[in-house]
Design a protein around this motif. Structure first.
Motif, PDB file in Angstrom:
ATOM      1  N   ASN A 183       0.725  -1.374  -0.423  1.00  8.67           N
ATOM      2  CA  ASN A 183       0.173  -0.048   0.201  1.00  8.67           C
ATOM      3  C   ASN A 183       0.822   1.044   0.119  1.00  8.67           C
ATOM      4  O   ASN A 183       0.295   2.164  -0.810  1.00  8.67           O
ATOM      5  CB  ASN A 183      -0.876   0.426   1.408  1.00  8.67           C
ATOM      6  CG  ASN A 183      -2.135  -0.751   0.526  1.00  8.67           C
ATOM      7  OD1 ASN A 183      -2.290  -0.893   0.167  1.00  8.67           O
ATOM      8  ND2 ASN A 183      -2.855  -1.092   2.087  1.00  8.67           N
TER       9      ASN A 183
ATOM     10  N   LYS B 271       2.650   1.876  -3.791  1.00  9.80           N
ATOM     11  CA  LYS B 271       1.386   2.162  -4.314  1.00  9.80           C
ATOM     12  C   LYS B 271       1.100   3.274  -4.192  1.00  9.80           C
ATOM     13  O   LYS B 271       1.133   4.352  -4.784  1.00  9.80           O
ATOM     14  CB  LYS B 271       0.685   1.009  -4.156  1.00  9.80           C
ATOM     15  CG  LYS B 271      -1.169   1.318  -5.044  1.00  9.80           C
ATOM     16  CD  LYS B 271      -1.627  -0.303  -5.124  1.00  9.80           C
ATOM     17  CE  LYS B 271      -2.963  -0.036  -3.954  1.00  9.80           C
ATOM     18  NZ  LYS B 271      -3.343  -1.294  -4.451  1.00  9.80           N
TER      19      LYS B 271
ATOM     20  N   ASP C 224       5.128   6.082   5.159  1.00 10.11           N
ATOM     21  CA  ASP C 224       5.503   6.481   3.737  1.00 10.11           C
ATOM     22  C   ASP C 224       5.329   7.906   3.384  1.00 10.11           C
ATOM     23  O   ASP C 224       4.722   9.402   4.443  1.00 10.11           O
ATOM     24  CB  ASP C 224       4.617   5.824   2.547  1.00 10.11           C
ATOM     25  CG  ASP C 224       3.050   6.013   2.627  1.00 10.11           C
ATOM     26  OD1 ASP C 224       2.486   7.583   2.559  1.00 10.11           O
ATOM     27  OD2 ASP C 224       2.291   5.177   2.918  1.00 10.11           O
TER      28      ASP C 224
ATOM     29  N   ILE D  19      -3.855   9.431   3.509  1.00 12.33           N
ATOM     30  CA  ILE D  19      -5.486   9.659   4.510  1.00 12.33           C
ATOM     31  C   ILE D  19      -6.206  10.635   4.482  1.00 12.33           C
ATOM     32  O   ILE D  19      -6.007  11.239   5.725  1.00 12.33           O
ATOM     33  CB  ILE D  19      -5.849   8.134   4.826  1.00 12.33           C
ATOM     34  CG1 ILE D  19      -4.805   7.147   4.575  1.00 12.33           C
ATOM     35  CG2 ILE D  19      -7.566   7.307   4.803  1.00 12.33           C
ATOM     36  CD1 ILE D  19      -4.472   5.523   4.680  1.00 12.33           C
TER      37      ILE D  19
ATOM     38  N   ILE E  60     -11.107   2.853   7.479  1.00 10.36           N
ATOM     39  CA  ILE E  60      -9.596   2.302   6.782  1.00 10.36           C
ATOM     40  C   ILE E  60      -9.912   0.437   6.892  1.00 10.36           C
ATOM     41  O   ILE E  60      -9.154  -0.046   5.808  1.00 10.36           O
ATOM     42  CB  ILE E  60      -8.866   3.422   6.587  1.00 10.36           C
ATOM     43  CG1 ILE E  60      -8.241   3.592   4.989  1.00 10.36           C
ATOM     44  CG2 ILE E  60      -7.853   3.078   7.261  1.00 10.36           C
ATOM     45  CD1 ILE E  60      -8.379   4.529   3.600  1.00 10.36           C
TER      46      ILE E  60
ATOM     47  N   THR F 269     -13.316  -1.098   1.472  1.00 11.93           N
ATOM     48  CA  THR F 269     -13.125   0.217   1.852  1.00 11.93           C
ATOM     49  C   THR F 269     -11.894   0.835   1.173  1.00 11.93           C
ATOM     50  O   THR F 269     -10.831   0.725   1.428  1.00 11.93           O
ATOM     51  CB  THR F 269     -12.940   0.231   3.940  1.00 11.93           C
ATOM     52  OG1 THR F 269     -13.923  -0.178   4.200  1.00 11.93           O
ATOM     53  CG2 THR F 269     -13.217   1.974   3.636  1.00 11.93           C
ATOM     54  N   GLN F 270     -12.251   1.703   0.318  1.00 10.76           N
ATOM     55  CA  GLN F 270     -10.992   2.549   0.090  1.00 10.76           C
ATOM     56  C   GLN F 270     -11.157   3.795  -0.105  1.00 10.76           C
ATOM     57  O   GLN F 270     -13.103   4.103   0.211  1.00 10.76           O
ATOM     58  CB  GLN F 270     -11.088   1.811  -1.654  1.00 10.76           C
ATOM     59  CG  GLN F 270     -11.094   0.252  -1.964  1.00 10.76           C
ATOM     60  CD  GLN F 270     -10.587   0.199  -3.406  1.00 10.76           C
ATOM     61  OE1 GLN F 270     -11.073   0.648  -4.564  1.00 10.76           O
ATOM     62  NE2 GLN F 270      -9.569  -1.174  -4.026  1.00 10.76           N
ATOM     63  N   GLU F 271     -10.732   4.849  -0.106  1.00 14.23           N
ATOM     64  CA  GLU F 271     -10.384   5.732  -0.222  1.00 14.23           C
ATOM     65  C   GLU F 271     -11.929   6.847  -1.236  1.00 14.23           C
ATOM     66  O   GLU F 271     -12.568   6.898  -0.250  1.00 14.23           O
ATOM     67  CB  GLU F 271      -9.675   6.551  -0.509  1.00 14.23           C
ATOM     68  CG  GLU F 271     -10.034   8.190   0.565  1.00 14.23           C
ATOM     69  CD  GLU F 271      -8.363   8.967   1.189  1.00 14.23           C
ATOM     70  OE1 GLU F 271      -8.568   9.854   1.458  1.00 14.23           O
ATOM     71  OE2 GLU F 271      -7.401   8.763   0.451  1.00 14.23           O
TER      72      GLU F 271
ATOM     73  N   THR G 173      -8.846  -4.338  -3.961  1.00 18.05           N
ATOM     74  CA  THR G 173     -10.250  -4.969  -3.933  1.00 18.05           C
ATOM     75  C   THR G 173     -10.782  -4.207  -1.615  1.00 18.05           C
ATOM     76  O   THR G 173     -11.822  -4.301  -1.972  1.00 18.05           O
ATOM     77  CB  THR G 173     -10.164  -6.118  -3.352  1.00 18.05           C
ATOM     78  OG1 THR G 173      -9.397  -6.264  -2.516  1.00 18.05           O
ATOM     79  CG2 THR G 173      -9.865  -7.457  -4.290  1.00 18.05           C
ATOM     80  N   GLY G 174      -9.277  -3.741  -1.523  1.00 22.00           N
ATOM     81  CA  GLY G 174     -10.201  -3.074  -0.051  1.00 22.00           C
ATOM     82  C   GLY G 174      -9.803  -4.516   1.194  1.00 22.00           C
ATOM     83  O   GLY G 174     -10.705  -3.652   1.958  1.00 22.00           O
TER      84      GLY G 174
ATOM     85  N   LEU H 175      -6.361  -4.067   4.135  1.00 20.69           N
ATOM     86  CA  LEU H 175      -6.150  -3.678   5.485  1.00 20.69           C
ATOM     87  C   LEU H 175      -7.456  -5.073   6.260  1.00 20.69           C
ATOM     88  O   LEU H 175      -7.091  -4.679   7.339  1.00 20.69           O
ATOM     89  CB  LEU H 175      -6.162  -2.248   5.354  1.00 20.69           C
ATOM     90  CG  LEU H 175      -5.459  -0.968   5.004  1.00 20.69           C
ATOM     91  CD1 LEU H 175      -5.333  -0.071   5.070  1.00 20.69           C
ATOM     92  CD2 LEU H 175      -3.798  -0.837   5.887  1.00 20.69           C
TER      93      LEU H 175
HETATM   94  P1  ADP Z   1      -6.586  -2.613  -1.203  1.00 26.90           P
HETATM   95  O1  ADP Z   1      -6.296  -3.388  -1.506  1.00 26.90           O
HETATM   96  O2  ADP Z   1      -7.275  -1.657  -1.951  1.00 26.90           O
HETATM   97  O3  ADP Z   1      -5.275  -1.792  -1.328  1.00 26.90           O
HETATM   98  P2  ADP Z   1      -6.472  -1.963   1.039  1.00 26.90           P
HETATM   99  O4  ADP Z   1      -7.735  -2.347   2.403  1.00 26.90           O
HETATM  100  O5  ADP Z   1      -4.985  -2.516   1.643  1.00 26.90           O
HETATM  101  O6  ADP Z   1      -7.267  -2.439  -0.190  1.00 26.90           O
HETATM  102  O7  ADP Z   1      -6.647  -0.315   1.528  1.00 26.90           O
HETATM  103  C1  ADP Z   1      -7.949   0.576   1.851  1.00 26.90           C
HETATM  104  C2  ADP Z   1      -8.002   1.325   1.490  1.00 26.90           C
HETATM  105  O8  ADP Z   1      -6.830   2.588   1.846  1.00 26.90           O
HETATM  106  C3  ADP Z   1      -7.019   1.735  -0.242  1.00 26.90           C
HETATM  107  O9  ADP Z   1      -7.473   1.826  -1.372  1.00 26.90           O
HETATM  108  C4  ADP Z   1      -6.242   3.171   0.207  1.00 26.90           C
HETATM  109  O10 ADP Z   1      -7.424   4.367  -0.428  1.00 26.90           O
HETATM  110  C5  ADP Z   1      -6.294   3.614   1.394  1.00 26.90           C
HETATM  111  N1  ADP Z   1      -4.338   3.653   1.751  1.00 26.90           N
HETATM  112  C6  ADP Z   1      -4.377   2.225   1.765  1.00 26.90           C
HETATM  113  N2  ADP Z   1      -3.073   2.201   2.394  1.00 26.90           N
HETATM  114  C7  ADP Z   1      -2.297   3.588   2.298  1.00 26.90           C
HETATM  115  C8  ADP Z   1      -1.308   4.481   2.604  1.00 26.90           C
HETATM  116  N3  ADP Z   1      -0.489   3.776   2.773  1.00 26.90           N
HETATM  117  N4  ADP Z   1      -1.912   5.607   1.532  1.00 26.90           N
HETATM  118  C9  ADP Z   1      -2.306   6.556   1.518  1.00 26.90           C
HETATM  119  N5  ADP Z   1      -3.633   5.500   1.086  1.00 26.90           N
HETATM  120  C10 ADP Z   1      -3.717   4.436   1.370  1.00 26.90           C
END
Ligand code: ADP
Length: 585
Positions: free
Chosen positions: A344, A347, A376, A381, A389, A394-396, A407-408, A411
């Motif tokens: 993440n 990404k 990072d 967020i 989150i 859940t995605q932003e 896929t959300g 986390l």
């Molecule tokens: P995904 O498979 O979409 O990455 P996650 O559950 O890992 O699903 O993350 C959920 C959401 O949390 C991401 O879609 C993103 O919007 C936000 N997110 C997670 N980690 C970060 C990060 N390090 N910086 C910014 N946004 C993050």
């Protein structure tokens, strides 16, 4: 008719308890009776004070009746009711010639009547009110003896007794009817409620059974699906590995890289979905084994450095000196947690930095609490999204899915794993200003052991001269495994089911058996049981590694119970397979 009238005056059995209804009725009859008495005093031309006192009492009773009907017997109505009861009974006694006249038998009658009508817990009140009235009447009588004689003219007394008897008759008759009606009514209500409860109970049992069946169907479905999806995926990943190794042209290499990358992505997606269902079903068991923290860091770095480099992100992974190198815990799960956070972080960061710092929170003898911080400098967020989150899917926002994929689930799984390991996870972030995920995990300190990081084989043919028995029914999987194993220089014999594997094992003892679990005729589990039984007589022990496409834990537990030494889940990572074979050779 009488009952209907009574219900109208006393209130319905749905709204009032039986005792409240009796009290209502008492109030109504008393109101009626005092109003009658007051009217009579006016007609007879008696002392106007008497009409005024009795008339006002009647108004007070009427108000009380009204409040009791609307509000019930609450903390205000009940004390007023008792006080007025006290005053009026005293008045009645006073008018009945005082305690030198009719009061003693009235007193007994009043107590018996009261006690027979109300709940046992009210007996003391009834007796107390009557006794107090009796005393009040005595005091009045001794203080104003002339008052008694002046009111007690024969004719008046005659009428009073007539009214009192009439009122008491109506009251007792009505109370009796009420009792019966109330009893039937309440019984009906109870019966109805019982029926409803029974029905709800049955519905609940049915729903529970259905939910259990659905849960079972779900895990069976997942187990089958995972098997069915992993088998062809195994071929795709394995073949792309082989093709990559077979000196492809540069343009083919690029296509192969895309093919392998996509297949691996698909695999990690399937693993996420399966992991989540496993966690949901409470089927995650954590291993306790020693692992080397630096090796873990090394593999994390390998996994993420390429992507980070591509994006111009500086990646740094550090372990503080105070954190022991060798720990005991489930390294696969720890890796999974950190992989999720790191991928993440990479990404969601453009052209910045991603750091993983491992520090020690505290140490009590062998127990340590280790803190993994992933920092990072990416997009961050928004504060209002930070609360959920860690929830599933859940995605932003939706644009995240389009831009970054995912896929959300990552986390959500990460948080659940951390919590199942008795750890904590928290997030600090600001939109546009990077994020910090902090994971605290309790682990145990292990004994130092020789790192296997340097043992990774660099030989061309690491399995040269080894004889491997491969029990696998799927022809594509056989081709993939054969190609990889023979590339490593091993001699291979293929058995298409458990029975063939046992026969082949009898004929020539292999150095290692790779045993698929689901095979026709005889499963890998049964075949292993037979082999282990025959070995126990001969003092042998052939390493048996399960090849399983199922992610279901029940099956994985069975593997060890039956005496297998290791398992590799399909699609297998060739390096992992080689590592595990080497470990047992
Ligand atoms: P995904 O498979 O979409 O990455 P996650 O559950 O890992 O699903 O993350 C959920 C959401 O949390 C991401 O879609 C993103 O919007 C936000 N997110 C997670 N980690 C970060 C990060 N390090 N910086 C910014 N946004 C993050």
């Amino acid at each position: 008719m009488l009952v209907r009238l009574f219900n109208a005056l006393a209130g319905s059995a749905h709204a009032f308890s039986i005792h409240a209804r009796i009290l209502n009725m008492t109030l109504f009859v008393t109101t009626f009776f005092t109003a009658l008495l007051s009217a009579q005093s006016v007609v007879e031309g008696l002392d106007p004070m008497l009409s005024i006192i009795v008339g006002s009492l009647s108004v007070v009773f009427a108000c009380l009746y009204f409040f009791a009907r609307v509000r019930g017997y609450n903390r205000i109505v009940t004390p007023i009711f008792i006080a007025i009861g006290l005053i009026s009974i005293s008045g009645l006694y006073f008018l009945s010639d005082g305690i030198n006249g009719d009061v003693p038998p009235y007193f007994v009658f009043s107590c018996i009547l009261g006690v027979s009508l109300v709940k046992r817990k009210y007996y003391p009140y009834i007796i107390a009110i009557n006794a107090l009235s009796f005393v009040a009447c005595y005091m009045l009588e001794t203080t104003f003896p002339e008052a008694i004689t002046s009111y007690a003219t024969d004719e008046l007394r005659h009428r009073q007794i007539l009214y009192a008897t009439t009122a008491l008759t109506i009251f007792s008759g009505a109370a009796f009817a009420l009792f019966k009606n109330n009893y039937d009514g309440e019984r009906q209500i109870v019966r109805k409620q019982n029926l409803e409860l029974q029905r709800t109970h049955q519905n609940l049992i049915r729903a529970k059974n259905e939910a259990e069946k659905a849960g079972q169907a779900k895990s069976e479905f997942l187990s089958t699906m995972s098997h069915e999806i992993r088998t062809p995926l195994n071929a795709v990943i394995g073949m792309s590995y082989i093709l990559q190794e077979e000196d492809p042209r540069p343009d083919q290499l690029e296509n192969l890289n895309i093919l392998k990358f996509s297949a691996e992505n698909l695999l990690s997606l399937i693993n996420d979905v399966l992991d989540y269902s496993k966690i949901e079903a409470g089927k995650v068991v954590f291993e306790e084994a020693e692992f080397h923290l630096d090796e873990l860091l090394h593999s994390l770095e390998q996994a993420h450095s390429l992507k980070a480099e591509e994006k111009g992100v500086r990646l740094s992974l550090k372990r503080a000196e105070s954190v022991p190198q060798v720990l005991i815990g489930d390294s696969t799960r720890v890796t999974q947690i950190l992989n999720n956070l790191l991928s993440n972080a990479v990404k969601f960061t453009e052209d910045g930095s991603v750091d993983l710092n491992i520090t020690l929170k505290d140490r009590h003898q062998d127990q340590v609490r280790v803190i993994f911080t992933v920092v990072d400098s990416g997009i961050g967020i928004a504060e209002e999204r930070q609360g959920d989150i860690f929830e599933i899917f859940t995605q932003e926002d939706n644009s995240t899915t389009r831009k970054f994929g995912g896929t959300g689930l990552g986390l959500a799984i990460t948080r659940q794993l951390v919590e199942l390991m008795d750890g904590k996870i928290s997030l600090q972030s600001e939109q546009g200003n990077g994020s910090t995920f902090r994971v605290e995990l309790p682990l145990k300190v292990g004994r130092a052991f020789e790192s296997s990081a340097n043992q990774e084989s660099t030989e061309e043919k690491p399995l040269a001269g080894k004889y491997i028995l491969l029990a696998e029914d799927n022809p594509v999987n056989v081709i993939v495994a054969e190609k990889i194993l023979s590339k490593w220089g091993a001699e291979i014999n293929v058995a298409k089911n458990g029975a063939e594997a046992v026969t082949s094992w009898e004929e020539r003892k292999p150095d290692v058996v790779l045993m698929d679990l689901r095979m026709p005729e005889m499963s890998g589990i049964e075949a292993t049981a037979i082999i282990r039984e025959r070995e126990s007589g001969a003092g042998l022990r052939t390493p048996i590694i399960a090849l399983t496409a199922s992610a279901m834990l029940d099956e994985q537990n069975e593997i060890f119970t039956v005496g297998m030494d290791e398992y590799v889940s399909k699609p297998f990572n060739p390096a992992e397979l080689l590592g595990k074979i080497n470990k047992h050779l």
